[in-house]
Scaffold this motif. Sequence first.
Motif, PDB file in Angstrom:
ATOM      1  N   UNK A  28       0.776  -1.219   0.000  1.00 47.96           N
ATOM      2  CA  UNK A  28       0.000   0.000   0.000  1.00 47.96           C
ATOM      3  C   UNK A  28       0.813   1.276   0.000  1.00 47.96           C
ATOM      4  N   UNK A  29       0.108   2.359   0.236  1.00 49.95           N
ATOM      5  CA  UNK A  29       0.641   3.708   0.037  1.00 49.95           C
ATOM      6  C   UNK A  29       1.462   4.272   1.195  1.00 49.95           C
ATOM      7  N   UNK A  30       1.516   3.587   2.327  1.00 46.74           N
ATOM      8  CA  UNK A  30       2.256   4.102   3.488  1.00 46.74           C
ATOM      9  C   UNK A  30       3.380   3.136   3.849  1.00 46.74           C
ATOM     10  N   UNK A  31       4.384   3.591   4.588  1.00 49.04           N
ATOM     11  CA  UNK A  31       5.510   2.720   4.933  1.00 49.04           C
ATOM     12  C   UNK A  31       5.092   1.418   5.623  1.00 49.04           C
ATOM     13  N   UNK A  32       4.068   1.471   6.456  1.00 52.19           N
ATOM     14  CA  UNK A  32       3.608   0.271   7.157  1.00 52.19           C
ATOM     15  C   UNK A  32       3.082  -0.797   6.197  1.00 52.19           C
ATOM     16  N   UNK A  33       2.737  -0.377   4.976  1.00 55.75           N
ATOM     17  CA  UNK A  33       2.236  -1.299   3.954  1.00 55.75           C
ATOM     18  C   UNK A  33       3.194  -1.436   2.777  1.00 55.75           C
ATOM     19  N   UNK A  34       4.422  -0.999   2.952  1.00 58.51           N
ATOM     20  CA  UNK A  34       5.441  -1.207   1.926  1.00 58.51           C
ATOM     21  C   UNK A  34       5.660  -0.083   0.942  1.00 58.51           C
ATOM     22  N   UNK A  35       4.938   1.029   1.082  1.00 56.80           N
ATOM     23  CA  UNK A  35       5.118   2.200   0.197  1.00 56.80           C
ATOM     24  C   UNK A  35       5.047   1.835  -1.290  1.00 56.80           C
ATOM     25  N   UNK A  36       4.116   1.008  -1.661  1.00 55.52           N
ATOM     26  CA  UNK A  36       3.887   0.538  -3.032  1.00 55.52           C
ATOM     27  C   UNK A  36       5.049  -0.261  -3.602  1.00 55.52           C
ATOM     28  N   UNK A  37       5.968  -0.691  -2.793  1.00 54.69           N
ATOM     29  CA  UNK A  37       7.091  -1.509  -3.258  1.00 54.69           C
ATOM     30  C   UNK A  37       6.763  -2.980  -2.985  1.00 54.69           C
ATOM     31  N   UNK A  38       6.480  -3.778  -4.015  1.00 49.94           N
ATOM     32  CA  UNK A  38       6.096  -5.170  -3.794  1.00 49.94           C
ATOM     33  C   UNK A  38       7.096  -5.987  -2.967  1.00 49.94           C
ATOM     34  N   UNK A  39       8.368  -5.680  -3.088  1.00 46.96           N
ATOM     35  CA  UNK A  39       9.356  -6.434  -2.297  1.00 46.96           C
ATOM     36  C   UNK A  39       9.248  -6.136  -0.803  1.00 46.96           C
ATOM     37  N   UNK A  40       8.536  -5.061  -0.432  1.00 39.22           N
ATOM     38  CA  UNK A  40       8.301  -4.720   0.973  1.00 39.22           C
ATOM     39  C   UNK A  40       6.883  -5.093   1.421  1.00 39.22           C
ATOM     40  N   UNK A  41       6.151  -5.784   0.567  1.00 39.13           N
ATOM     41  CA  UNK A  41       4.764  -6.153   0.872  1.00 39.13           C
ATOM     42  C   UNK A  41       4.711  -7.083   2.084  1.00 39.13           C
ATOM     43  N   UNK A  54      -4.135 -10.436   7.891  1.00 43.54           N
ATOM     44  CA  UNK A  54      -2.975  -9.804   8.534  1.00 43.54           C
ATOM     45  C   UNK A  54      -3.494  -8.697   9.438  1.00 43.54           C
ATOM     46  N   UNK A  55      -2.811  -8.486  10.555  1.00 47.30           N
ATOM     47  CA  UNK A  55      -3.122  -7.362  11.451  1.00 47.30           C
ATOM     48  C   UNK A  55      -1.910  -6.447  11.476  1.00 47.30           C
ATOM     49  N   UNK A  56      -2.163  -5.153  11.254  1.00 48.65           N
ATOM     50  CA  UNK A  56      -1.080  -4.180  11.119  1.00 48.65           C
ATOM     51  C   UNK A  56      -1.440  -2.920  11.878  1.00 48.65           C
ATOM     52  N   UNK A  57      -0.487  -2.394  12.651  1.00 48.47           N
ATOM     53  CA  UNK A  57      -0.671  -1.129  13.351  1.00 48.47           C
ATOM     54  C   UNK A  57      -0.421   0.026  12.390  1.00 48.47           C
ATOM     55  N   UNK A  58      -1.411   0.921  12.289  1.00 47.69           N
ATOM     56  CA  UNK A  58      -1.337   2.056  11.372  1.00 47.69           C
ATOM     57  C   UNK A  58      -1.758   3.310  12.124  1.00 47.69           C
ATOM     58  N   UNK A  59      -1.037   4.422  11.949  1.00 49.71           N
ATOM     59  CA  UNK A  59      -1.449   5.665  12.589  1.00 49.71           C
ATOM     60  C   UNK A  59      -2.876   6.047  12.195  1.00 49.71           C
ATOM     61  N   UNK A  60      -3.649   6.467  13.164  1.00 52.81           N
ATOM     62  CA  UNK A  60      -5.068   6.800  13.004  1.00 52.81           C
ATOM     63  C   UNK A  60      -5.303   7.874  11.941  1.00 52.81           C
ATOM     64  N   UNK A  61      -4.426   8.846  11.864  1.00 53.73           N
ATOM     65  CA  UNK A  61      -4.651   9.988  10.981  1.00 53.73           C
ATOM     66  C   UNK A  61      -4.129   9.779   9.556  1.00 53.73           C
ATOM     67  N   UNK A  62      -3.771   8.556   9.181  1.00 52.33           N
ATOM     68  CA  UNK A  62      -3.248   8.276   7.837  1.00 52.33           C
ATOM     69  C   UNK A  62      -4.369   7.840   6.903  1.00 52.33           C
ATOM     70  N   UNK A  63      -4.395   8.422   5.711  1.00 52.76           N
ATOM     71  CA  UNK A  63      -5.247   7.925   4.631  1.00 52.76           C
ATOM     72  C   UNK A  63      -4.437   6.864   3.903  1.00 52.76           C
ATOM     73  N   UNK A  64      -5.060   5.746   3.618  1.00 49.65           N
ATOM     74  CA  UNK A  64      -4.306   4.677   2.973  1.00 49.65           C
ATOM     75  C   UNK A  64      -5.007   4.179   1.718  1.00 49.65           C
ATOM     76  N   UNK A  65      -4.192   3.642   0.831  1.00 49.88           N
ATOM     77  CA  UNK A  65      -4.643   2.885  -0.327  1.00 49.88           C
ATOM     78  C   UNK A  65      -3.837   1.602  -0.296  1.00 49.88           C
ATOM     79  N   UNK A  66      -4.451   0.508  -0.744  1.00 50.38           N
ATOM     80  CA  UNK A  66      -3.729  -0.760  -0.728  1.00 50.38           C
ATOM     81  C   UNK A  66      -4.282  -1.708  -1.775  1.00 50.38           C
TER      82      UNK A  66
END
Length: 83
Positions: A28-41, A54-66
């Motif tokens: 996805x679009x944020x570092x916690x989701x790999x910043x759109x880099x498949x090798x970091x998925x 999967x369960x992932x901690x994400x900052x509340x105020x972040x808009x995400x795409x994945x």
Amino acid sequence: MEKKSKIVNWRFTKKQNIGYGKALYLCGSIPELGSWEPLNAIKLQCCESDNWTAQIDIPYDKNIEYKYIEGGYDDIRSCLYST
């Protein structure tokens, strides 16, 4: 003093039959989701039948795409394509 963002534990779940030797990944679009880099998925766990999660901690105020990506079970680079 730096303001700390509230963290929310997100649960991502997808039901998908992907076949033997493959796994489902989350990218996805944020570092916690790999910043759109498949090798970091993030590799999802197959919990029953064809349910992946999967369960992932994400900052509340972040808009995400994945998106979900199919890849090899041991390495995302084999069989890499989006679902």
